[in-house]
Design a protein around this motif. Structure first.
Motif, mmCIF file in Angstrom:
data_model
loop_
_atom_site.group_PDB
_atom_site.id
_atom_site.type_symbol
_atom_site.label_atom_id
_atom_site.label_comp_id
_atom_site.label_asym_id
_atom_site.label_seq_id
_atom_site.Cartn_x
_atom_site.Cartn_y
_atom_site.Cartn_z
ATOM 1 N N THR A 109 85.424 17.171 21.197
ATOM 2 C CA THR A 109 86.856 17.611 21.139
ATOM 3 C C THR A 109 87.658 16.498 20.052
ATOM 4 N N LEU A 110 87.902 17.973 19.326
ATOM 5 C CA LEU A 110 88.593 17.139 17.972
ATOM 6 C C LEU A 110 89.869 17.191 18.004
ATOM 7 N N ARG A 111 90.220 15.753 17.459
ATOM 8 C CA ARG A 111 91.628 15.379 17.248
ATOM 9 C C ARG A 111 91.918 15.392 16.053
ATOM 10 N N VAL A 112 93.412 15.472 15.999
ATOM 11 C CA VAL A 112 94.182 15.020 15.095
ATOM 12 C C VAL A 112 93.474 13.798 14.391
ATOM 13 N N GLY A 113 93.487 13.050 13.120
ATOM 14 C CA GLY A 113 93.512 12.443 12.586
ATOM 15 C C GLY A 113 91.713 11.904 12.621
ATOM 16 N N ASP A 114 91.063 12.919 13.172
ATOM 17 C CA ASP A 114 89.361 12.894 12.978
ATOM 18 C C ASP A 114 89.222 12.437 11.856
ATOM 19 N N SER A 115 87.814 12.241 11.448
ATOM 20 C CA SER A 115 87.312 12.169 9.812
ATOM 21 C C SER A 115 86.340 13.324 10.144
ATOM 22 N N ILE A 116 86.087 14.543 8.545
ATOM 23 C CA ILE A 116 85.417 15.538 9.655
ATOM 24 C C ILE A 116 84.918 16.307 7.950
ATOM 25 N N VAL A 117 83.548 16.547 8.668
ATOM 26 C CA VAL A 117 82.346 17.369 7.408
ATOM 27 C C VAL A 117 82.687 18.720 7.808
ATOM 28 N N ALA A 118 83.106 19.449 6.911
ATOM 29 C CA ALA A 118 82.635 20.527 7.397
ATOM 30 C C ALA A 118 81.691 21.376 6.138
ATOM 31 N N ALA A 171 82.165 30.062 6.108
ATOM 32 C CA ALA A 171 81.989 30.775 7.314
ATOM 33 C C ALA A 171 80.789 31.163 8.142
ATOM 34 N N GLY A 172 80.046 30.340 8.868
ATOM 35 C CA GLY A 172 79.405 29.746 9.514
ATOM 36 C C GLY A 172 78.867 28.711 9.036
ATOM 37 N N ASP A 173 78.842 27.861 8.061
ATOM 38 C CA ASP A 173 78.972 26.164 8.039
ATOM 39 C C ASP A 173 79.635 25.904 9.363
ATOM 40 N N THR A 174 78.250 24.600 9.448
ATOM 41 C CA THR A 174 78.616 23.934 10.760
ATOM 42 C C THR A 174 79.246 22.634 9.992
ATOM 43 N N PHE A 175 80.285 21.812 11.099
ATOM 44 C CA PHE A 175 81.036 21.165 11.310
ATOM 45 C C PHE A 175 81.349 19.803 11.775
ATOM 46 N N LEU A 176 81.034 18.966 11.666
ATOM 47 C CA LEU A 176 80.970 17.432 12.848
ATOM 48 C C LEU A 176 81.889 16.239 12.107
ATOM 49 N N VAL A 177 82.499 15.868 13.485
ATOM 50 C CA VAL A 177 83.191 14.587 13.531
ATOM 51 C C VAL A 177 82.633 13.375 13.009
ATOM 52 N N THR A 178 82.743 12.396 12.057
ATOM 53 C CA THR A 178 82.251 11.251 11.700
ATOM 54 C C THR A 178 82.280 10.244 12.348
#
Ligand code: GDP
Length: 474
Positions: free
Chosen positions: A272-281, A319-326
């Motif tokens: 689940t993605l939330r506002v405030g998450d640290s993210i890399v895409a 487009a097509g880059d994966t993202f993840l929350v760290t």
């Protein structure tokens, strides 16, 4: 040399296929490990204790919850992909809902009752297989079901088949929307008959593909398309994801907005993605400052299969880059920076590639060069002279010039390569090879070295190149 003996006439700047590398390794007594960009990225993430595949494999049934299918609309140009996407969206906009100007963010979700249950479907609203293919080329398959739109008044067309093959190659099940049934000359049965040749056999013909007659114009059949997608998803796929973890997914569209900076639409694929998450895409990172849905409304959290537009990234992902929350900002930034450095290196290596004979042909066509510079090296002086004489006799257009900037007997040396680098020359080796240092320099600088043992062949290649006829080799 080994390649040469194997009958593979490759120069230092050419690409070889994996099988050739493996044979080369065997010949030299090494085991070759082919590392793909995805492997490299996996290793990078593992260095940060992130193991996406391991995590996925460890999911147990009680962790998994159903998620909506993600659908792409494909088909020939003008067969009604855009209009069908609009019709589907309109069919589901609950009349008079508060707020929300519908916006194009690259995807939207619709809700509809299906067999008494209210369910969602996610549509990627950049129609066509180009986007699909571009994402797939980057290793991202986000589509669960493809809707193949075929106009009933036109029948199957080249891009219909292309789209079909792309979906098949990706292993994505297909629903056929036979569109424009309202149009004059519409012949939906003909579409069914035509597609049997491509192994898409309608259920009513004893096959297992759902065909739906629809008019994106009048709205007839639009509900049936939605139903067919859900039925196909239920029959062929097990669509689940674990919503209770850090989010991951794929960027499907992104741009730089004047006021808001980088805005990227991401599709959540797990967690689940939330506002405030640290993210890399891809190589972009940051904190999710705000999330908007396709109605322009703010959302606080997004579950699997949900598309949301994210603000707060440092740059624009592709487009097509994966993202993840760290776990924290620092990790996101470090992953992004490491990826960026790797990309920069790859880019530099590409830029270092100098002129090859094929490049010359291309540059000539584009009117960018007038002279081809050559360095001739051979095993005996007679051969070098003969080669030079014959080359200078080649008759070409006055605007093109052949310059032999250096000729000598002996192996190709580092200084030959340096000269080629400075003067953007191609080196011709007649029965000679580069020594170790020269080979290393050539590969670093991207100098094209060509080997010949028959004078005629050398002349033929250069003549073709000068006349702009040399086909690129792959
Ligand atoms: P795309 O290129 O596949 O996205 O096709 P569009 O959605 O832009 O449609 C191409 C043309 O066909 C437009 O003029 C549409 O209005 C028209 N069109 C689309 N669907 C229908 C339909 O169901 N019936 C009729 N009569 N025209 C349609």
């Amino acid at each position: 040399t080994v390649l040469f003996h194997l009958g593979e006439m490759a120069t230092a700047t050419e690409s070889l296929d994996e099988a050739t590398f493996e044979i080369l390794g065997e010949e030299l007594g090494y085991k070759i490990e082919i590392v793909s960009p995805e492997d490299e990225d996996r290793e990078l993430l593992e260095a940060f204790d992130i193991d996406l595949e391991g995590e996925e494999a460890a999911e147990t049934e009680e962790n998994l919850e159903p998620r909506p299918p993600v659908v792409t609309v494909m088909g020939h140009v003008d067969h009604g992909k855009t209009r069908l996407l609009d019709a589907i969206r309109r069919a589901n906009v609950q009349g008079g809902e508060a707020g929300g100007i519908t916006q194009h963010i690259g995807a939207y979700q619709v809700w509809g009752e299906h067999e008494g249950v209210n369910r969602a479907i996610t549509f990627l609203d950049t129609p066509g297989h180009e986007a699909f293919t571009a994402m797939r080329a980057r290793g991202a398959v986000v589509t669960d079901v493809a809707i193949l739109v075929v106009a009933a008044d036109d029948g199957i067309m080249p891009q219909t088949i292309e789209a079909l093959n792309h979906a098949k190659a990706a292993g994505v099940p297909i629903v056929v929307a036979v569109n424009k049934i309202d149009a004059e000359g519409a012949n939906p049965d003909k579409v069914r008959a035509q597609l049997t040749e491509y192994e898409l056999i309608a259920e009513e013909y004893g096959g297992d593909t759902m065909f739906v007659n629809v008019s994106a114009k009048t709205g007839e059949g639009v509900r049936d398309v939605i139903d067919a997608v859900l039925l196909t998803a239920d029959a062929e796929l097990e669509l689940t994801a674990n919503p209770n973890k850090l989010a991951r997914g794929t960027a499907i569209e992104a741009k730089l907005d004047k006021g808001r900076g980088s805005v990227a639409t991401v599709l959540i694929q797990a967690g689940t993605l939330r506002v405030g998450d640290s993210i890399v895409a891809g190589t972009a990172y940051g904190r999710v400052r705000a999330m908007l849905d396709e109605n322009g409304e703010h959302v606080e959290e997004a579950l699997p299969s949900r598309p949301v537009q994210v603000q707060g990234l440092s740059s624009v992902p592709r487009a097509g880059d994966t993202f993840l929350v760290t776990e924290d900002d620092r990790t996101a930034r470090q992953i992004a920076e490491k990826r960026e450095a790797a990309e920069r290196n790859a880019q530099l290596a590409k830029a270092r590639k100098r002129m090859s004979l094929e490049d010359f042909t291309r540059a000539l066509e584009e009117g960018k060069v007038q002279s081809l510079n050559l360095i001739l090296k051979g095993d005996v002086s007679g051969a070098v002279e003969a080669l030079e004489d014959s080359l200078l006799k080649i008759e070409v257009d006055e605007s093109v010039q052949l310059r032999i900037i250096h000729r000598a007997v002996g192996a190709i040396s580092e200084s030959d390569v340096n000269l080629a680098t400075i003067d953007n020359a191609v080196i011709i080796g007649f029965n000679v090879r580069p020594d170790q240092k020269a080979r290393a320099a050539a590969s670093k600088e991207g100098v094209d070295i060509r080997y010949y043992s028959v004078i005629y062949n050398a002349i033929e290649d250069i003549e073709k190149s000068l006349k702009g006829m040399l086909e690129p080799e792959y």
